[in-house]
Design an enzyme around this catalytic site. Structure first.
Site, PDB file in Angstrom:
ATOM      1  CG  ASN A 135     -55.112  34.520 -75.447  1.00  0.00           C
ATOM      2  OD1 ASN A 135     -54.655  33.384 -75.580  1.00  0.00           O
ATOM      3  ND2 ASN A 135     -56.308  34.860 -75.889  1.00  0.00           N
TER       4      ASN A 135
ATOM      5  CG  PHE B  50     -62.882  43.240 -80.479  1.00  0.00           C
ATOM      6  CD1 PHE B  50     -63.783  42.234 -80.146  1.00  0.00           C
ATOM      7  CD2 PHE B  50     -63.379  44.416 -81.021  1.00  0.00           C
ATOM      8  CE1 PHE B  50     -65.142  42.394 -80.355  1.00  0.00           C
ATOM      9  CE2 PHE B  50     -64.739  44.582 -81.235  1.00  0.00           C
ATOM     10  CZ  PHE B  50     -65.629  43.567 -80.896  1.00  0.00           C
ATOM     11  CD  GLU B  51     -58.585  37.846 -76.237  1.00  0.00           C
ATOM     12  OE1 GLU B  51     -57.539  37.211 -76.212  1.00  0.00           O
ATOM     13  OE2 GLU B  51     -59.581  37.534 -75.569  1.00  0.00           O
ATOM     14  CB  ALA B  52     -57.294  39.565 -81.700  1.00  0.00           C
TER      15      ALA B  52
END
Lengths: 329, 255
Positions: A135, B50-52
């Site tokens: 990602n 959180f990665e997002a």
């Protein structure tokens, strides 16, 4: 001169040359012109067979669902796809076998919900040429493109098979002698991003997390915006600090209320877990899945009709209550 | 002794490893439950990322996605992927939680394919943000069920780096020094990594579990810590918080 220590063996689907990108961006219109059109028109004009496509959002959060559906209805084929934080968007595009090349960071899964049986079959079929990334690696590739340079260095993927199956390169840093991986810039031919508000020219606002969409908007050669609602240009000018995507990056603006459904739209509505579970369940049987796709996508005129099939305003209101943690009877 | 299930045991064991004032990158499911439990017990100042893009939310319920709106509920910041991952890359994130279809004795994780990459028997989602977290965060924790097909001598594909080939190999590959796998928490035991060999070793056994049982469910030779304790079971208060506040709908602990 960088010394190349190791090279990934994966295919590089797009040219990372910044001057080729500059030559394109030189021709991109700067005029403050209205760009509002229907989803079907935007897909017809800006998504072409064989091109590289990226989808904004995070899988089933703030995604341009209407664009994904329309790509299936218009039977677009042989696309390359950025499988970056993709979940339901990937599931839809795999259902239409719309792509045959894929940069993989996260695919097939729908996070805690489980794996898409059909997307998995499609990826195991041998029909898709693929390259592995992560990602953050894909975010770096978009960031490099947004910067107008051909790569960005980072310290992930080192030592792993993810690197070996990527198209990245490892070099020695000319300042420190340490090893860095270089991620090549990615300029997608076309991207679609769903936002909260846009004016008719494509000046966009969004709320909540931006994921990699600010980089994606700047990296993309063509950009389709779907928005929850159109706002007047005066509204944009009243608070310029809220604008996160300026109009000159945008080629099409489509007003699609509840356009991230069945995904979550922060501060608007929560994801429809019942409908997403139905997708996952029905995919296990190929015949049933074809009927399901026919009912919800291929026989449907537009996104409004899809929403009506899924329970319309009543269902949306339930999801709005869920989003805002409002207890309703 | 309070009555509890293995998922409650794993979440509690994980939570206790998160000290107050530390920072952690989490995913959905058990890791998120562990972070929430830690915040509601001994670590109110735990920074959850959180990665997002979500930073320090006050999670009202379990998120379904690491990018859904629960991850920014009453949060300090709604940012993006580069912001989160670069905070990790700068060295400001102490822990991360990962999982995978396979793990080996060095803590290398596979979430990409079973079988040959070009012609996979089973295709999985791939790295997502796992490789990024595993490369950047100081200490990697894994919560996973223990069985011989998952705990393998050699993973089919190293998606995310553990100690790679053993001592020194993370540094030789260019990964930041001083990072790597820390704990592996399963339904049977808590494992750590031997300082010298960087191989997985059993540190504590859950109540009623023997070392041999753990070994039977592992395809490589496990090492033993100098002293193997019994994992402290969840307290009544931890169970109450877990059941009433963290996961009242039993999405995770009901499994």
């Amino acid at each position: 001169m960088y010394k190349i220590i190791a090279e990934g063996t994966g295919p590089l689907f797009m040219d990372p040359d910044p001057d080729a990108a500059r030559a394109f961006f030189r021709t991109k219109p700067r005029a403050l012109a209205p760009k509002v059109m229907k989803v079907s028109q935007a897909v017809e004009r800006f998504v072409h067979d064989g091109e590289y496509l990226a989808i904004g959002g995070f899988g089933a959060n703030r995604i341009p669902t209407a664009i994904c559906h329309e790509i299936l209805r218009q039977n677009k084929k042989n696309l390359a796809f950025a499988g970056h934080t993709s979940t339901h968007d990937f599931q839809i595009l795999a259902a239409g076998e719309a792509f045959d090349r894929c940069d993989i960071a996260y695919i097939i899964g729908l996070e805690a919900r489980g794996l898409s049986a059909h997307a998995r079959r499609y990826m195991e079929s041998g029909k898709v040429e693929s390259c592995e990334w992560t990602n953050y690696a894909m975010a770096c590739r978009l960031k490099a493109a947004a910067m107008g340079v051909s790569f960005v260095p980072a310290r992930n993927v080192l030592g792993t098979d993810t690197f070996i199956r990527s198209a990245a390169k490892i070099v020695e840093c000319p300042f420190t002698g340490k090893q860095f991986v270089l991620f090549p810039a990615l300029w997608p031919d076309v991207s679609a991003i769903h936002v909260h508000e846009s004016d008719i020219y494509g000046n966009c606002r969004l709320k909540g997390i931006s994921i990699a969409d600010l980089e994606l908007a700047r990296a993309s050669k063509h950009l389709i915006i779907t928005c929850e609602r159109l706002v007047h240009n005066d509204e944009i000018r009243s608070d310029p600090s809220a604008t996160v995507i300026p109009y000159f990056l945008v080629d099409a603006v489509c007003e699609v209320p509840f356009g991230s459904y069945p995904g979550n739209m922060p501060y608007e509505y929560y994801s429809d877990e019942v409908h997403l579970r139905e997708w996952l369940n029905v995919e296990k049987d190929e015949e049933q899945f074809r009927e399901f796709l026919d009912k919800y996508i291929y026989s449907v005129k537009d996104f409004t009709q899809y929403l009506e099939l899924c329970g319309g305003i009543q269902r949306i209101n339930e999801l709005r209550a869920q989003e805002h943690l409002i207890e309703v009877e | 002794m309070a009555d509890y299930n293995v998922m409650e045991m794993m979440i509690t064991a994980a939570a206790r490893n998160l000290e107050d004032g530390a920072s952690v990158g989490v995913g959905t499911g058990a890791p998120c439950a562990a972070a929430m439990l830690a915040q509601k017990t001994h670590a109110p100042n735990l920074v959850v990322l959180f990665e997002a893009g979500g930073v320090s939310p006050q999670l009202p319920t379990m998120p379904i996605s690491v990018g859904d709106s629960r991850t920014t509920y009453k949060a300090l910041m709604a940012s993006g992927m580069c912001e989160i991952m670069e905070t990790c890359q700068r060295g400001m994130v102490d822990y991360c939680f990962l999982g995978g279809a396979q793990i080996d004795k060095f803590g290398n994780l596979n979430s990409t394919v079973i079988g040959d990459w070009a012609h996979p028997k089973v295709r999985f989602p791939g790295s997502g943000g796992a490789n990024d977290f595993a490369s950047f965060c100081w200490k990697i924790m894994v919560i996973t069920p223990q069985d011989a097909r998952r705990f393998v001598e050699k993973v089919d594909f190293i998606t995310s780096p553990g100690y790679l080939g053993g001592p020194g190999s993370r540094e030789a590959a260019g990964l930041a020094a001083g990072t790597g796998p820390f704990k592996v928490i399963t339904d049977l035991a808590v494992m750590g990594f031997d300082e010298e060999t960087k191989q997985m070793r059993v540190e504590s056994l859950h109540h009623g579990v023997t070392f041999d049982q753990v070994q039977e469910n592992t395809s490589f030779q496990l090492l033993k810590a100098p002293e193997i304790a019994e994992t402290l079971p969840p307290t009544a208060e931890e169970l109450r918080i877990l059941r009433e506040e963290v996961d009242p709908h039993k999405y995770i602990i009901g499994r």
